[in-house]
Structures are given as C-alpha cells and as structure tokens.
Design a protein around this motif. Structure first.
Motif, PDB file in Angstrom:
ATOM      1  N   GLU A 283      95.481 -29.692 -48.746  1.00 43.62           N
ATOM      2  CA  GLU A 283      95.015 -31.088 -49.035  1.00 43.62           C
ATOM      3  C   GLU A 283      95.240 -31.444 -50.375  1.00 43.62           C
ATOM      4  O   GLU A 283      94.107 -31.977 -51.383  1.00 43.62           O
ATOM      5  CB  GLU A 283      94.409 -32.094 -48.724  1.00 43.62           C
ATOM      6  N   GLY A 284      95.031 -30.377 -51.638  1.00 43.83           N
ATOM      7  CA  GLY A 284      95.366 -29.972 -53.034  1.00 43.83           C
ATOM      8  C   GLY A 284      93.819 -29.783 -53.758  1.00 43.83           C
ATOM      9  O   GLY A 284      93.691 -29.952 -54.171  1.00 43.83           O
ATOM     10  N   ILE A 285      92.555 -28.709 -52.592  1.00 41.18           N
ATOM     11  CA  ILE A 285      91.507 -29.157 -53.057  1.00 41.18           C
ATOM     12  C   ILE A 285      91.463 -27.761 -53.000  1.00 41.18           C
ATOM     13  O   ILE A 285      91.903 -26.619 -52.253  1.00 41.18           O
ATOM     14  CB  ILE A 285      91.080 -29.061 -51.319  1.00 41.18           C
ATOM     15  N   GLU A 286      91.172 -27.378 -54.221  1.00 39.28           N
ATOM     16  CA  GLU A 286      89.992 -25.640 -54.829  1.00 39.28           C
ATOM     17  C   GLU A 286      89.030 -25.047 -54.171  1.00 39.28           C
ATOM     18  O   GLU A 286      88.753 -25.999 -54.848  1.00 39.28           O
ATOM     19  CB  GLU A 286      90.431 -25.896 -56.527  1.00 39.28           C
ATOM     20  N   PRO A 287      88.625 -24.291 -53.848  1.00 42.50           N
ATOM     21  CA  PRO A 287      87.620 -24.509 -53.597  1.00 42.50           C
ATOM     22  C   PRO A 287      86.593 -24.616 -54.544  1.00 42.50           C
ATOM     23  O   PRO A 287      87.023 -23.085 -55.243  1.00 42.50           O
ATOM     24  CB  PRO A 287      87.573 -22.962 -52.144  1.00 42.50           C
ATOM     25  N   GLY A 288      85.114 -24.374 -54.316  1.00 44.06           N
ATOM     26  CA  GLY A 288      84.626 -23.777 -54.861  1.00 44.06           C
ATOM     27  C   GLY A 288      83.451 -22.112 -54.797  1.00 44.06           C
ATOM     28  O   GLY A 288      83.801 -21.701 -54.038  1.00 44.06           O
ATOM     29  N   ASP A 289      82.780 -21.723 -56.096  1.00 46.34           N
ATOM     30  CA  ASP A 289      82.819 -20.329 -55.817  1.00 46.34           C
ATOM     31  C   ASP A 289      81.641 -20.561 -56.781  1.00 46.34           C
ATOM     32  O   ASP A 289      81.768 -19.517 -57.383  1.00 46.34           O
ATOM     33  CB  ASP A 289      83.473 -19.704 -55.717  1.00 46.34           C
ATOM     34  N   LEU A 290      80.517 -21.371 -57.076  1.00 40.54           N
ATOM     35  CA  LEU A 290      79.123 -20.518 -57.756  1.00 40.54           C
ATOM     36  C   LEU A 290      78.200 -20.602 -57.000  1.00 40.54           C
ATOM     37  O   LEU A 290      77.755 -21.265 -56.162  1.00 40.54           O
ATOM     38  CB  LEU A 290      79.044 -22.611 -57.855  1.00 40.54           C
ATOM     39  N   ASP A 291      76.921 -19.411 -57.491  1.00 41.90           N
ATOM     40  CA  ASP A 291      76.341 -19.747 -57.042  1.00 41.90           C
ATOM     41  C   ASP A 291      75.115 -20.581 -56.928  1.00 41.90           C
ATOM     42  O   ASP A 291      75.495 -21.526 -57.965  1.00 41.90           O
ATOM     43  CB  ASP A 291      75.453 -18.482 -57.618  1.00 41.90           C
ATOM     44  N   PRO A 292      73.501 -21.153 -56.804  1.00 41.20           N
ATOM     45  CA  PRO A 292      72.932 -21.703 -56.601  1.00 41.20           C
ATOM     46  C   PRO A 292      72.745 -22.077 -58.298  1.00 41.20           C
ATOM     47  O   PRO A 292      72.978 -23.784 -58.952  1.00 41.20           O
ATOM     48  CB  PRO A 292      71.837 -21.824 -55.649  1.00 41.20           C
ATOM     49  N   ARG A 293      72.374 -21.304 -59.395  1.00 38.39           N
ATOM     50  CA  ARG A 293      71.856 -21.693 -60.553  1.00 38.39           C
ATOM     51  C   ARG A 293      73.333 -22.142 -61.476  1.00 38.39           C
ATOM     52  O   ARG A 293      73.021 -23.228 -62.069  1.00 38.39           O
ATOM     53  CB  ARG A 293      71.780 -20.579 -61.578  1.00 38.39           C
ATOM     54  N   GLN A 294      74.235 -21.370 -61.083  1.00 39.08           N
ATOM     55  CA  GLN A 294      75.443 -22.154 -61.945  1.00 39.08           C
ATOM     56  C   GLN A 294      75.532 -23.628 -61.394  1.00 39.08           C
ATOM     57  O   GLN A 294      76.574 -24.266 -62.169  1.00 39.08           O
ATOM     58  CB  GLN A 294      76.306 -20.964 -61.537  1.00 39.08           C
ATOM     59  N   PHE A 295      75.253 -23.977 -60.150  1.00 41.83           N
ATOM     60  CA  PHE A 295      76.383 -25.104 -59.734  1.00 41.83           C
ATOM     61  C   PHE A 295      75.262 -26.048 -60.356  1.00 41.83           C
ATOM     62  O   PHE A 295      75.547 -27.153 -60.539  1.00 41.83           O
ATOM     63  CB  PHE A 295      75.963 -24.711 -58.071  1.00 41.83           C
ATOM     64  N   ALA A 296      73.794 -26.145 -60.530  1.00 40.45           N
ATOM     65  CA  ALA A 296      72.729 -27.159 -60.985  1.00 40.45           C
ATOM     66  C   ALA A 296      73.903 -26.947 -62.304  1.00 40.45           C
ATOM     67  O   ALA A 296      73.567 -28.220 -62.137  1.00 40.45           O
ATOM     68  CB  ALA A 296      71.740 -26.116 -60.832  1.00 40.45           C
ATOM     69  N   GLU A 297      74.032 -25.636 -62.745  1.00 38.81           N
ATOM     70  CA  GLU A 297      74.078 -26.184 -64.320  1.00 38.81           C
ATOM     71  C   GLU A 297      75.302 -26.464 -63.764  1.00 38.81           C
ATOM     72  O   GLU A 297      75.681 -27.357 -65.608  1.00 38.81           O
ATOM     73  CB  GLU A 297      74.352 -24.616 -64.902  1.00 38.81           C
ATOM     74  N   PHE A 298      76.181 -26.429 -63.265  1.00 38.76           N
ATOM     75  CA  PHE A 298      77.645 -27.539 -63.440  1.00 38.76           C
ATOM     76  C   PHE A 298      77.726 -29.416 -62.974  1.00 38.76           C
ATOM     77  O   PHE A 298      78.314 -29.892 -63.903  1.00 38.76           O
ATOM     78  CB  PHE A 298      78.665 -27.067 -62.203  1.00 38.76           C
ATOM     79  N   VAL A 299      75.974 -29.266 -62.278  1.00 39.52           N
ATOM     80  CA  VAL A 299      76.060 -30.777 -62.334  1.00 39.52           C
ATOM     81  C   VAL A 299      75.441 -30.891 -63.018  1.00 39.52           C
ATOM     82  O   VAL A 299      76.067 -32.496 -63.384  1.00 39.52           O
ATOM     83  CB  VAL A 299      75.398 -31.131 -60.768  1.00 39.52           C
ATOM     84  N   ALA A 300      74.985 -30.183 -63.810  1.00 39.82           N
ATOM     85  CA  ALA A 300      73.817 -31.069 -65.188  1.00 39.82           C
ATOM     86  C   ALA A 300      75.356 -31.702 -66.281  1.00 39.82           C
ATOM     87  O   ALA A 300      74.899 -32.514 -67.187  1.00 39.82           O
ATOM     88  CB  ALA A 300      73.129 -29.967 -65.766  1.00 39.82           C
ATOM     89  N   SER A 301      75.606 -30.954 -66.452  1.00 41.68           N
ATOM     90  CA  SER A 301      77.325 -30.859 -66.824  1.00 41.68           C
ATOM     91  C   SER A 301      77.993 -31.958 -67.043  1.00 41.68           C
ATOM     92  O   SER A 301      78.595 -32.567 -68.238  1.00 41.68           O
ATOM     93  CB  SER A 301      77.798 -29.212 -67.655  1.00 41.68           C
ATOM     94  N   GLU A 302      78.193 -32.616 -65.964  1.00 39.74           N
ATOM     95  CA  GLU A 302      79.198 -33.091 -65.483  1.00 39.74           C
ATOM     96  C   GLU A 302      78.704 -34.346 -65.531  1.00 39.74           C
ATOM     97  O   GLU A 302      79.369 -35.922 -65.498  1.00 39.74           O
ATOM     98  CB  GLU A 302      79.153 -33.131 -64.034  1.00 39.74           C
ATOM     99  N   LEU A 303      76.947 -34.832 -64.666  1.00 43.22           N
ATOM    100  CA  LEU A 303      76.284 -36.003 -65.369  1.00 43.22           C
ATOM    101  C   LEU A 303      76.818 -36.589 -66.403  1.00 43.22           C
ATOM    102  O   LEU A 303      76.795 -37.926 -66.903  1.00 43.22           O
ATOM    103  CB  LEU A 303      75.132 -35.203 -65.342  1.00 43.22           C
ATOM    104  N   LYS A 304      76.332 -35.290 -68.038  1.00 42.55           N
ATOM    105  CA  LYS A 304      76.788 -35.310 -69.316  1.00 42.55           C
ATOM    106  C   LYS A 304      78.053 -35.802 -69.576  1.00 42.55           C
ATOM    107  O   LYS A 304      78.650 -36.748 -70.434  1.00 42.55           O
ATOM    108  CB  LYS A 304      76.142 -34.720 -70.228  1.00 42.55           C
ATOM    109  N   ARG A 305      79.120 -35.699 -68.858  1.00 39.40           N
ATOM    110  CA  ARG A 305      80.688 -35.988 -68.841  1.00 39.40           C
ATOM    111  C   ARG A 305      80.563 -37.125 -68.647  1.00 39.40           C
ATOM    112  O   ARG A 305      81.265 -37.673 -69.831  1.00 39.40           O
ATOM    113  CB  ARG A 305      81.683 -34.767 -68.209  1.00 39.40           C
TER     114      ARG A 305
END
Length: 318
Positions: A283-305
C-alpha cells in the motif's frame, strides 16, 4: 523523612501500575470512518499489540470534523493507558490551522507515543472522465471551470489540502465535497457520484488495480513500487504537493513514561514484522521508527510546516 516516604510510596505505586499494564481491554479510538487508512493501520497494529500484550485492543470509530471529534474525546480521557488514539497529520497538524477556535492543543494535550508511518496521497478520477493523465485533467478543468467536484476524506484532511494546493498552483477551479472518511469518498467515486477524489493511496489502491479508478499522480517523493506507472506530482512540475499522509499512536497527556516506552517499543517491533512490512509495502507505506521524544519533536515540526500552507490555501473548517 515522612514526605520522602510518601513520595517513594507514590512512585512505587505508579511504577507497579505501569508494570501491570495492560490489565484490561484497551480502547483505541480511530477518529475517522471505517475503511480508511487510519482505520486500516489502527486495526493492524492493535491486533498485533493485543497478541503481544495478552489483552484486547479494541477499535472504536469516532469520525467527524477531519479527525477532531475523536481526538478531542481522547484528549479528555484519563491518562491511564486504556484510551489511545490513532492520531495523524490531519487531526494534529492541519485541522488546528483551519480554525481560530480549536478544542485542544495538538502538542500539550496529548502524549505522542509512536509513528506508524503513512501512504502518499493520490488524485484519482473515474474512468469516464476524459483525462488520461494530470496534464489532460488540468486542461479539462480549465475548460470547464468550477464544474468539476472532488471528494476528500473530510474538511481539514490532507486529501483536502493537497487538492486545494493543486487548484492554486495549476490555476484550476473545483468544488470540494467533504466526506466523513476516505472510504466513503472513494465509494462515491466508483458509484459515479463524484468524478474526482483526493485521498490516501491505501484507500484507493484496490480500485486503481481493478481499473475502477484512474490514478493521475501521487504525493510521494518517488514513485511507489507497487504503482510504477503512476507519476509523482513533483516530477510533473508540482513539488509543493510532496507529502506523506502519516498516522500514529497517541493518548491523553500524562501517560506514565513506562507505559509510553513499552507501547513505543511494541509498535516499532510490530511495524518490522515480515507480514506487516509486506502489507504496508503493498500500500506504499513506509513504516515509522522514532522513539517517543523524536516522535513528539516530529509532530511539533509538522505542525509548524502545515500551518503556513493551510493559511496560504485559504482553507477553513466547516
């Protein structure tokens, strides 16, 4: 001394609670209708988590408002690890920018646990539409300004926003028809009720393979191996439309770190299982592989984007 003993007792009690988790059924809220990518990923991961942790992880669909209704429900739940959410870019990064008054803070009100990953978006049309590729589609839309209607999984979803961006960069007019979920939008496309749909590749994949929907472009950076004939928006001259429609696991703010770390480790393990990787690959999905801290930072960066992109598009909540 007494305070120290009390604090130690409280810490020990919390730690014991976290170690005994889960001791009963865990509710996983999917804030979209059944059949879409959020639902598919939520059920796949929940089943594997249940098998590994020896408790039921039960899906509860609470669709509406681009994922906001179900997300708000979880934000207000007890942070005990027994109410979780299939979160994502639509509900936590796009929807907050669509409204001046929003019912939750996408960072402060949640414990962001693990990234599932996600598929690219895809623009599909009914085979009856006289457009074999994106260039012909744009030409047709310009010839018939405002007459084309496109479906999306809902107002504020990335499918909606990608189509609105296409309208801007390609200088075309289309009328938005929001649905309460991706599967409903695709179903109406197949039924001939709407000629165009902007949704996840996951939801439209089977209809594309069956020839009941024609894929014009995907929003991934590179072509998807399972659909090598479908070009990317970027290679067709629209790099602004490169995006992943990612989904994830979150819960209310304040979940014990021991539970968060355990869930994160289990989700990441599940996503690497051979049968799960194969399902995601199809289905064309690349699985994620982030620890909780990295993932929280990712959410914040996507919100800014996505905030500036939403405002520039002029899109608003219903």
């Amino acid at each position: 001394m007494l305070v120290a003993v009390v604090m130690l007792g409280l810490f020990g009690g919390a730690q014991a609670f976290a170690q005994s988790w889960p001791a009963r059924t865990v509710r996983v809220v999917v804030p979209f209708a059944p059949g879409g990518t959020a639902d598919t990923l939520g059920r796949l991961v929940s089943q594997k988590l249940g098998e590994a942790l020896k408790e039921n992880f039960v899906i509860e669909n609470r669709g509406g408002a681009g994922g906001v209704i179900g997300s708000e429900l979880v934000a207000k739940a007890a942070p005990d690890g027994y109410t979780l959410l299939v979160s994502g870019v639509a509900s936590h990064c796009i929807a907050p920018a669509l409204s001046k008054s929003f019912p939750f803070d996408p960072v402060r009100d949640f414990t962001h646990i693990a990234l599932f990953g996600g598929p690219p978006g895809v623009l599909v049309v009914t085979p009856a539409l006289p457009a074999q590729d994106l260039k012909q589609f744009i030409a047709y839309a310009r010839k018939e300004p405002g007459k084309l209607a496109y479906g999306s999984p809902g107002n504020g979803t990335q499918g909606h926003l990608i189509a609105e961006q296409l309208k801007q960069v390609a200088a075309i007019e289309m009328t938005h028809v929001p649905y309460k979920g991706a599967s409903l939008a695709v179903a109406d496309l197949i039924a001939g009720h709407v000629p165009v749909t902007s949704t996840t590749l996951t939801t439209a994949a089977s209809q594309i393979k069956a020839g009941r929907a024609r894929a014009l472009a995907v929003s991934s950076a590179k072509r998807v191996p399972e659909f090598p004939e479908v070009p990317t928006f970027a290679e067709l001259g629209y790099p602004e439309l490169t995006a992943s429609i990612w989904f994830s696991l979150s819960g209310p703010a304040g979940i014990a770190p021991e539970i968060v770390n355990r869930l994160n480790a289990e989700v990441r393990r599940v996503l690497q299982l051979p049968d799960v990787r194969e399902r995601l690959r199809l289905e064309g999905i690349e699985p994620g592989d982030l620890d909780p801290r990295q993932f929280a930072e990712f959410v914040a960066s996507e919100l800014k984007r996505w905030g500036p992109i939403v405002r520039a598009s002029g899109a608003t909540a219903d």
